[in-house]
Design an enzyme around this catalytic site. Structure first.
Site: not given
Ligand code: F6P
Length: 543
Positions: A214, A208, A355, A508, A386, A269-270
């Protein structure tokens, strides 16, 4: 616009008193005492059933929770969401992911402009591009058809598309492989670059802001790799497209304007997999199935906007979560999809939920004295059984769980699905009923005395069950939308802005300070003694 402190409502005070009255009651008894409980405490749509009867709630609880929602102005807030009100108050933006799955005929006005036409214009561009790929007409620099798609993004520019593509594996277009690179850890990039053919690979740079460290690092490294492999910078434009709101930054990177798929600031974004960020979904499962995903979400949007609170599934999901967090004091909630293909769904919901609502300031920037988002985690069933079910059954803390299951298998093999579903139903039954000492003795008359206590289960663990007909694009769209709206309702009642994420900035910024310090071998003393010690030891170890 909306700023009710929920703890100051009469409903909240009544819920506190109500909790004291019912907190010791048994969920199991509620079901044995009232066989219509399942009908009264479940809600359904055509292909989905939401059973919330295995929670420690009564009709009075539901009434009081609904009253809380009303006193917090939830109905008005829902309308504000759909109409494009500035709900992201700190960034002065709307939150219009619902508009992304709108119909042509809908109208939503942002800054005086009806945004629906440009949404559908972008969808048409995605459709054309997807069809070109699937018809073998999308050719690389050396003239070979593209058959590999690599999405480079992180957070909302990765998790949503990744989760959808993985969940809908049976719908993937034959001959097209899709990969996702997110972490700046070079091992993921190297692994994927090591297995793809540069001549037939298309990279999607999903960001965005088009500044995320990254994503830009991986994108530049992929760009270098491609140029080295194909021998020319001209190749970049045949093997890179981008999805972003930042056209200038994208063109600086070297993607031409017609290879940019745009979206807008009012898409969080999410909440963005429905936008151009979902290009990898359309390329992987085909545009018709992507349209089905949008249609499923739209159906749930209509449900959420039109149903009264008492019969509104996302509202009830959120209210039960608030009952668990703020009155029962449970600090986490587990998402347990009984579907291997949905293994990324808990991870996706971690960003969506935490978030959005992992905050302690209200919408006016005032400190909050009550709990907000629980820790969201989970694993697909039956594998979780498990791993951590020991704790869920016999641990020191109660963990509310959402069990998600599908009546029809996408991969019918022998009696595997029946076994999966037998476990699915058994777990919520067992978590609710537990097992008494008397039953332990009755089942194993010869059990040694010292073993009896270990075989007792307290029970009373609250669970929701979401049962869907099948894991189809449409049903997945509805399920995702359901959780988006649950998240919104939680924030609306907690009086927080669910659409900003200032909490990700500190890490960041500090990383940007430390990065140059790692580029040399000098001893570091600019931080606290622990951070200095760690960085200096790192420099020793890496020699
Ligand atoms: O995690 C912080 C965040 O800003 C998320 O909200 C977002 O989804 C992600 O980073 C990626 O951001 P972008 O799409 O701008 O690269």
């Amino acid at each position: 616009m909306f700023s009710t402190n929920p703890t100051q409502t009469t409903a909240w005070k009544n819920l506190l008193a109500h909790y004291e009255l019912i907190k010791e009651e048994s969920i199991a008894n509620r079901l044995t005492d009232n066989c219509s409980r399942f009908e009264n405490f479940s809600l359904s749509t055509e292909e989905l059933l939401f059973d919330f009867s295995k929670n420690n709630i009564s009709s009075k609880t539901v009434d009081l929770l609904t009253e809380l929602a009303k006193q917090c102005g939830l109905v008005g807030q829902i309308e504000a969401l759909y109409s494009g009100a500035i709900l992201n108050t700190s960034e002065k933006r709307s939150a219009l992911h619902t508009a992304l799955r709108s119909s042509h005929s809908d109208e939503v006005v942002v800054d005086g402009e009806n945004i629906i036409p440009k949404i559908h214009q972008e969808l048409h561009k995605i459709k054309k591009f997807s069809n070109k790929l699937h018809e073998g007409d999308l050719l690389g620099f050396t003239g070979k058809p593209i058959d590999t798609v690599v999405n480079i993004g992180v957070g909302g520019s990765d998790l949503g598309p990744l989760m959808v593509v993985e969940s809908l594996k049976p719908y993937q277009v034959k001959g097209i492989s899709t990969h996702f690179i997110s972490n700046v850890d070079g091992s993921l990039l190297s692994e994927i670059l090591g297995e793809i053919n540069p001549e037939t690979t298309l990279f999607l740079v999903a960001s965005k802001t088009f500044t995320t460290q990254e994503t830009m690092t991986n994108a530049f490294s992929a760009r270098v790799w491609l140029i080295n492999a194909l021998g020319s910078e001209v190749a970049v434009n045949r093997h890179f497209v981008a999805m972003s709101t930042q056209k200038d930054k994208v063109m600086e990177f070297g993607v031409s304007e017609d290879n940019i798929f745009t979206f807008w600031d009012w898409v969080g974004g999410r909440y963005s997999l429905w936008s151009s960020i979902g290009l990898s979904i359309s390329l992987s499962i085909g545009h018709d199935n992507f349209s089905q995903l949008l249609a499923g979400a739209k159906e749930m949007d209509v449900h959420f906007r039109s149903q009264k609170l008492e019969t509104n599934i996302p509202v009830m999901m959120a209210l039960i979560s608030i009952w668990n967090v703020n009155f029962n004091g449970y600090g986490t909630e587990a998402i347990l999809p009984y579907s291997h293909d949905m293994q990324y769904f808990p991870m996706y919901l971690q960003q969506l939920g935490m978030e959005s609502n992992g905050k302690t300031l209200d919408r006016n920037g005032k400190s909050i004295a009550y709990a907000t988002s629980p820790v969201i985690w989970g694993e697909c069933g039956t594998n979780g059984q498990h791993s951590f079910y020991q704790l869920i059954h016999q641990g020191s803390q109660k963990i509310p769980c959402d069990f998600i299951g599908f009546a029809q298998s996408q991969h019918p093999v022998g009696d595997h699905h029946e076994k999966l579903m037998a476990n699915f139903f058994a777990q919520t039954e067992g978590l609710m009923n537990g097992k008494t000492e008397a039953l332990v003795r009755q089942e194993s008359p010869l059990v040694s005395e010292d073993l009896v206590p270990f075989k007792v289960f307290k029970g009373g663990v609250p669970t929701n069950t979401i049962l869907m007909k099948e894991l189809s694009p449409k049903n997945l769209g509805a399920l995702i939308s359901m959780y988006e709206h649950k998240t919104f309702v939680q924030g609306a009642i907690w009086n927080i802005n669910s659409f900003d994420q200032w909490g990700v900035e500190l890490g960041k910024n500090l990383a940007n300070t430390i990065l140059p310090e790692l580029k040399n071998e000098h001893e570091i003393s600019s931080h606290d003694c622990s951070t200095n010690g760690l960085i200096n030891q790192y420099k020793e170890f890496r020699k």
